[in-house]
Design a protein around this motif. Structure first.
Motif, short mmCIF file in Angstrom:
data_model
loop_
_atom_site.label_atom_id
_atom_site.label_comp_id
_atom_site.label_asym_id
_atom_site.label_seq_id
_atom_site.Cartn_x
_atom_site.Cartn_y
_atom_site.Cartn_z
N ARG B 19 -5.05 -1.50 3.83
CA ARG B 19 -5.68 -1.87 2.56
C ARG B 19 -4.89 -1.32 1.37
O ARG B 19 -4.75 -1.97 0.34
N ARG B 23 -3.18 -3.47 -1.48
CA ARG B 23 -3.51 -3.20 -2.89
C ARG B 23 -2.24 -3.06 -3.72
O ARG B 23 -2.19 -3.47 -4.87
N ASP B 33 -8.08 -7.32 -0.39
CA ASP B 33 -8.92 -7.31 0.81
C ASP B 33 -8.92 -8.66 1.51
O ASP B 33 -9.05 -8.72 2.74
N VAL B 36 -5.96 -8.48 3.66
CA VAL B 36 -6.21 -7.67 4.85
C VAL B 36 -7.02 -8.46 5.86
O VAL B 36 -6.72 -8.47 7.06
#
Lengths: 68, 181
Positions: B19, B23, B33, B36
Motif C-alpha cells: 500500500r 501510495r 488502494d 493494490v
C-alpha cells in the motif's frame, strides 16, 4: 559492489570533513529523508488493511502445508 | 481459491508495504488502494506462477508497478502533472532544528518524478535492497543507486535543506524514532 542489504546505509561517499558528495544529499539530509519516508510508511501501515482487501483475502482458502 | 497458508500469511504481512508503494506512485489514496486491490486480484489469479521460496514482495511490487504504468499509458495522462502543479504552489520550509514537518515532506515528495518516488519508497521506507529494487523496476542496480542519489538530492532541494548541513548539524529531534521497519 558489496552486498547492500542495509539500504538505509548506502555506501558513504562524503569525506571526513562532512563534505557532501557531488551526486547525493548530505548524510544528515539522507537520514532526515529516510526518517520521514518511514513516518509516511508507518502512517499507512497504521491505517490497517482496508475492508475490500480483507474481503478478498478472506475468500482465499489456505491449505496447511507443513514446513513450507 | 486455495493457496498455501504461508503464502496467505506473507501476503497479509506485505500489504502495508504494498500500500505504501502504491501510495508513492498514485498520490491519491483511493487510487492507490485500487491499485493494490487490482494487484491482489492479479496475483491470486496467477498464484501458480509464483515460485515458492522466491521473493514474494518483489513479485507483488512488480505486478503493481507494471499495472500502474500500463494504466498510466492507457489513460495517456500524467497523473503527477496535476498533483505536482498543485503541490508546487505550497512552499516548504525546514524547521529551525533541521527537521521538516511531515505534511511538508509529503508535499515535497509529491513533486518528485515518479521514478524518484518509487525508488525512495522501495529503498528508504520498504527496506528493499538495491538489488531488489532493481528487480522490481526492471533496471540495473547502478541505475537504482544513482536514481536514489538524485532523488534524495532533489528532495533535499525541495525541502529547502542546507546542502552543507552535515557540518555540525544536530540530528532532527522532532521526529520519533523509527529505527526498524
Amino acid at each position: 559492489m558489496e552486498s547492500l542489504v542495509q539500504p538505509t546505509k548506502p555506501p558513504r561517499r562524503e569525506g571526513k570533513a562532512g563534505k557532501p558528495a557531488k551526486t547525493g544529499a548530505s548524510s544528515a539530509n539522507k537520514a532526515l529523508i529516510t526518517r520521514n519516508l518511514r513516518l509516511v510508511y508507518d502512517e499507512i501501515a497504521g491505517e490497517g488493511i482496508p475492508d475490500n482487501m480483507l474481503e478478498l483475502l478472506n475468500q482465499l482458502g489456505a491449505k496447511e502445508e507443513k514446513g513450507s | 481459491m486455495t493457496v498455501p497458508a504461508a503464502f496467505k500469511t506473507e501476503l497479509i504481512e506485505l500489504l502495508p508495504s504494498l500500500r505504501a508503494f502504491a501510495r508513492s506512485l498514485a498520490h491519491n489514496p483511493a487510487q492507490a488502494d485500487d491499485l493494490v486491490q487490482d494487484t491482489l486480484v492479479k496475483a491470486l489469479a496467477n498464484v501458480e506462477r509464483f515460485e515458492p521460496g522466491t521473493n514474494l514482495r518483489a513479485w507483488l511490487f512488480t505486478i503493481l508497478r507494471n499495472h500502474y504504468y500500463s494504466q498510466l499509458r492507457k489513460a495517456k495522462r500524467e497523473v503527477e502533472d496535476a498533483d505536482g502543479r498543485l503541490a508546487a504552489r505550497l512552499s516548504v520550509r525546514p524547521e529551525q532544528d533541521g527537521s521538516v514537518d511531515l505534511e511538508d515532506f509529503k508535499v515535497a515528495f509529491k513533486q518528485l518524478q515518479s521514478d524518484h518516488r518509487e525508488v525512495l519508497t522501495l529503498v528508504g521506507a520498504s527496506g528493499c535492497s538495491y538489488e531488489e529494487a532493481a528487480e522490481i523496476c526492471g533496471c540495473a542496480v547502478g541505475t537504482i543507486k544513482s536514481r536514489v542519489n538524485r532523488a534524495r538530492r532533489r528532495l533535499s532541494e525541495l525541502l529547502g535543506l542546507d546542502k552543507d548541513s552535515d557540518a555540525g548539524f544536530p540530528e532532527p529531534v522532532a521526529l520519533q524514532d523509527t529505527a526498524s521497519v
